[in-house]
Design a protein around this motif. Sequence first.
Motif, PDB file in Angstrom:
ATOM      1  N   GLY A 106      20.664   4.466 -13.748  1.00  0.00           N
ATOM      2  CA  GLY A 106      21.309   4.968 -12.533  1.00  0.00           C
ATOM      3  C   GLY A 106      22.797   4.674 -12.445  1.00  0.00           C
ATOM      4  N   SER A 107      23.500   4.746 -13.577  1.00  0.00           N
ATOM      5  CA  SER A 107      24.937   4.409 -13.597  1.00  0.00           C
ATOM      6  C   SER A 107      25.760   5.231 -12.612  1.00  0.00           C
ATOM      7  N   ASN A 108      25.348   6.477 -12.368  1.00  0.00           N
ATOM      8  CA  ASN A 108      26.134   7.355 -11.495  1.00  0.00           C
ATOM      9  C   ASN A 108      25.609   7.406 -10.069  1.00  0.00           C
ATOM     10  N   VAL A 109      24.606   6.588  -9.771  1.00  0.00           N
ATOM     11  CA  VAL A 109      24.043   6.592  -8.410  1.00  0.00           C
ATOM     12  C   VAL A 109      24.932   5.754  -7.497  1.00  0.00           C
ATOM     13  N   LYS A 110      25.341   6.366  -6.386  1.00  0.00           N
ATOM     14  CA  LYS A 110      26.165   5.659  -5.402  1.00  0.00           C
ATOM     15  C   LYS A 110      25.231   4.897  -4.454  1.00  0.00           C
ATOM     16  N   ASN A 138      27.351  -9.008 -12.440  1.00  0.00           N
ATOM     17  CA  ASN A 138      27.291  -8.088 -13.577  1.00  0.00           C
ATOM     18  C   ASN A 138      25.964  -8.153 -14.319  1.00  0.00           C
ATOM     19  N   ASP A 139      25.239  -9.270 -14.143  1.00  0.00           N
ATOM     20  CA  ASP A 139      23.931  -9.433 -14.784  1.00  0.00           C
ATOM     21  C   ASP A 139      22.791  -8.992 -13.871  1.00  0.00           C
ATOM     22  N   GLY A 140      23.136  -8.401 -12.742  1.00  0.00           N
ATOM     23  CA  GLY A 140      22.120  -7.971 -11.774  1.00  0.00           C
ATOM     24  C   GLY A 140      21.054  -7.103 -12.429  1.00  0.00           C
ATOM     25  N   ALA A 141      19.797  -7.370 -12.066  1.00  0.00           N
ATOM     26  CA  ALA A 141      18.679  -6.605 -12.628  1.00  0.00           C
ATOM     27  C   ALA A 141      17.521  -6.597 -11.644  1.00  0.00           C
ATOM     28  N   PHE A 142      16.772  -5.490 -11.631  1.00  0.00           N
ATOM     29  CA  PHE A 142      15.559  -5.450 -10.823  1.00  0.00           C
ATOM     30  C   PHE A 142      14.530  -6.400 -11.424  1.00  0.00           C
ATOM     31  N   SER A 143      13.701  -6.974 -10.565  1.00  0.00           N
ATOM     32  CA  SER A 143      12.662  -7.892 -11.056  1.00  0.00           C
ATOM     33  C   SER A 143      11.645  -7.102 -11.877  1.00  0.00           C
ATOM     34  N   ASP A 144      10.890  -7.812 -12.707  1.00  0.00           N
ATOM     35  CA  ASP A 144       9.852  -7.159 -13.517  1.00  0.00           C
ATOM     36  C   ASP A 144       8.856  -6.432 -12.621  1.00  0.00           C
ATOM     37  N   SER A 145       8.507  -7.051 -11.499  1.00  0.00           N
ATOM     38  CA  SER A 145       7.521  -6.427 -10.605  1.00  0.00           C
ATOM     39  C   SER A 145       8.079  -5.188  -9.915  1.00  0.00           C
ATOM     40  N   ALA A 146       9.407  -5.115  -9.760  1.00  0.00           N
ATOM     41  CA  ALA A 146      10.015  -3.973  -9.062  1.00  0.00           C
ATOM     42  C   ALA A 146      10.423  -2.848  -9.998  1.00  0.00           C
ATOM     43  N   SER A 147      10.667  -3.145 -11.278  1.00  0.00           N
ATOM     44  CA  SER A 147      11.280  -2.116 -12.130  1.00  0.00           C
ATOM     45  C   SER A 147      10.364  -0.911 -12.360  1.00  0.00           C
ATOM     46  N   ALA A 174       0.826  -1.215   0.000  1.00  0.00           N
ATOM     47  CA  ALA A 174       0.000   0.000   0.000  1.00  0.00           C
ATOM     48  C   ALA A 174       0.855   1.258   0.000  1.00  0.00           C
ATOM     49  N   GLU A 175       2.016   1.193   0.678  1.00  0.00           N
ATOM     50  CA  GLU A 175       2.871   2.395   0.788  1.00  0.00           C
ATOM     51  C   GLU A 175       3.608   2.723  -0.506  1.00  0.00           C
ATOM     52  N   ALA A 176       3.737   1.734  -1.395  1.00  0.00           N
ATOM     53  CA  ALA A 176       4.565   1.929  -2.599  1.00  0.00           C
ATOM     54  C   ALA A 176       4.114   3.128  -3.430  1.00  0.00           C
ATOM     55  N   ASN A 177       2.800   3.362  -3.471  1.00  0.00           N
ATOM     56  CA  ASN A 177       2.277   4.470  -4.274  1.00  0.00           C
ATOM     57  C   ASN A 177       2.632   5.839  -3.710  1.00  0.00           C
ATOM     58  N   SER A 178       3.066   5.888  -2.451  1.00  0.00           N
ATOM     59  CA  SER A 178       3.347   7.171  -1.802  1.00  0.00           C
ATOM     60  C   SER A 178       4.822   7.562  -1.830  1.00  0.00           C
ATOM     61  N   VAL A 179       5.721   6.599  -2.116  1.00  0.00           N
ATOM     62  CA  VAL A 179       7.157   6.855  -1.935  1.00  0.00           C
ATOM     63  C   VAL A 179       7.664   7.997  -2.813  1.00  0.00           C
ATOM     64  N   LEU A 180       7.380   7.947  -4.104  1.00  0.00           N
ATOM     65  CA  LEU A 180       7.924   8.953  -5.018  1.00  0.00           C
ATOM     66  C   LEU A 180       7.437  10.352  -4.661  1.00  0.00           C
ATOM     67  N   SER A 181       6.145  10.483  -4.420  1.00  0.00           N
ATOM     68  CA  SER A 181       5.571  11.780  -4.076  1.00  0.00           C
ATOM     69  C   SER A 181       6.142  12.308  -2.758  1.00  0.00           C
ATOM     70  N   ALA A 182       6.302  11.415  -1.770  1.00  0.00           N
ATOM     71  CA  ALA A 182       6.886  11.813  -0.480  1.00  0.00           C
ATOM     72  C   ALA A 182       8.347  12.250  -0.649  1.00  0.00           C
ATOM     73  N   PRO A 198      11.256   5.364 -11.608  1.00  0.00           N
ATOM     74  CA  PRO A 198      11.082   6.795 -11.315  1.00  0.00           C
ATOM     75  C   PRO A 198      11.828   7.251 -10.059  1.00  0.00           C
ATOM     76  N   ILE A 199      12.001   6.341  -9.104  1.00  0.00           N
ATOM     77  CA  ILE A 199      12.777   6.676  -7.900  1.00  0.00           C
ATOM     78  C   ILE A 199      14.244   6.895  -8.273  1.00  0.00           C
ATOM     79  N   VAL A 200      14.783   6.024  -9.127  1.00  0.00           N
ATOM     80  CA  VAL A 200      16.172   6.192  -9.591  1.00  0.00           C
ATOM     81  C   VAL A 200      16.320   7.507 -10.366  1.00  0.00           C
ATOM     82  N   ASN A 201      15.333   7.835 -11.196  1.00  0.00           N
ATOM     83  CA  ASN A 201      15.371   9.125 -11.909  1.00  0.00           C
ATOM     84  C   ASN A 201      15.439  10.292 -10.923  1.00  0.00           C
TER      85      ASN A 201
END
Length: 331
Positions: free
Chosen positions: A245-249, A165-174, A122-130, A179-182
């Motif tokens: 997010g290549s430059n995100v630490k 090196n093949d690490g990737a977010f799951s389809d459900s998470a991407s 339920a909280e997922a929809n609020s994260v970006l706006s918050a 938008p959070i990474v952006n």
Amino acid sequence: MSSILLLIGVLVSSIALQFTGAQSIGVCYGGNGNNLPTKQAVVDLYKSKGIGKIRLYNPDEGILQALRGSNIEVILGVPNNNLNSLTNAQAATDWVNKYVKAYSNVKIKYISVGNEVHPGSAEANSVLSALQNIQKAISAANLQGQIKVSTAIDTTLIGKSYPPNDGAFSDSASGYIRPIVNFLVSNGSPLLANVYPYFSYVGNQQSIGLDYALFTKQGKNEVGYQNLFDAILDSIYAALEKVGGSNVKIVVSESGWPSEGGTAASVGNAQTYYGNLINHAKGGTPKRPNGPIDTYLFAMFDENQKTGDEIERHFGLFRPDKSQKYQISFN
């Protein structure tokens, strides 16, 4: 004369290197216990042990008061149950005024807007706006150069983690994370990630050795890794690259090992893990070799009121009486 100057330069840079290495370790402070020291005693313990960073999971004014003038760097958490209210811009401004501006002599470095929010929750929809509203409030207070706004994820968002090196977010998470990474990219903020080799090991003992999880493995594996911590961290870096997010630490906002209550949970294993992690954090990973790795150990105390499995109550580096559980040095 020039050789003396050169020697001084080398000495200064090596001291600076030692200092940054030493300063890369923080400790998370959770208060889910009915037998824990006072807030002031907690801050005094951080100081006496040379722990220069603290993670708070909520804006507890008692601990914020005790941190005034201490020079301890703070990750200040917005609890998940507050996220929805902060989708209102005025509420976010009020939050920043109350817990950040009012504590101008507390060294807040990061604000973690939510912890381990899962894409389907339920909280997922609020994260970006918050995130956006807290960022606007921080900028309006002219603190954007001093405080970075982010959120803390766990590794369940990673769909593929091996090889790293093949690490990737799951389809459900991407869809949730992109938008959070952006947001992080546009504000120069790091991603906070809770990294637990312990749980990866326990969940996959047939293919992961205990030595690989505890940093004691000799030599590298077939994909060039010597420990599980680096492999997990680099899989998140690879996933970030795939969503812009290549430059995100990454700041490792939690990592720990329990001392009892479950598989491989012992004082000996935990001491080995924490001691090796503190040492390892001075350097980098194969993918990001230029350290130190900004790392927060979980957690300061055993918390006897934590819910869940028995191990959850045994992650403390210190006992409630403030005695140290392990022979490790934080700096």
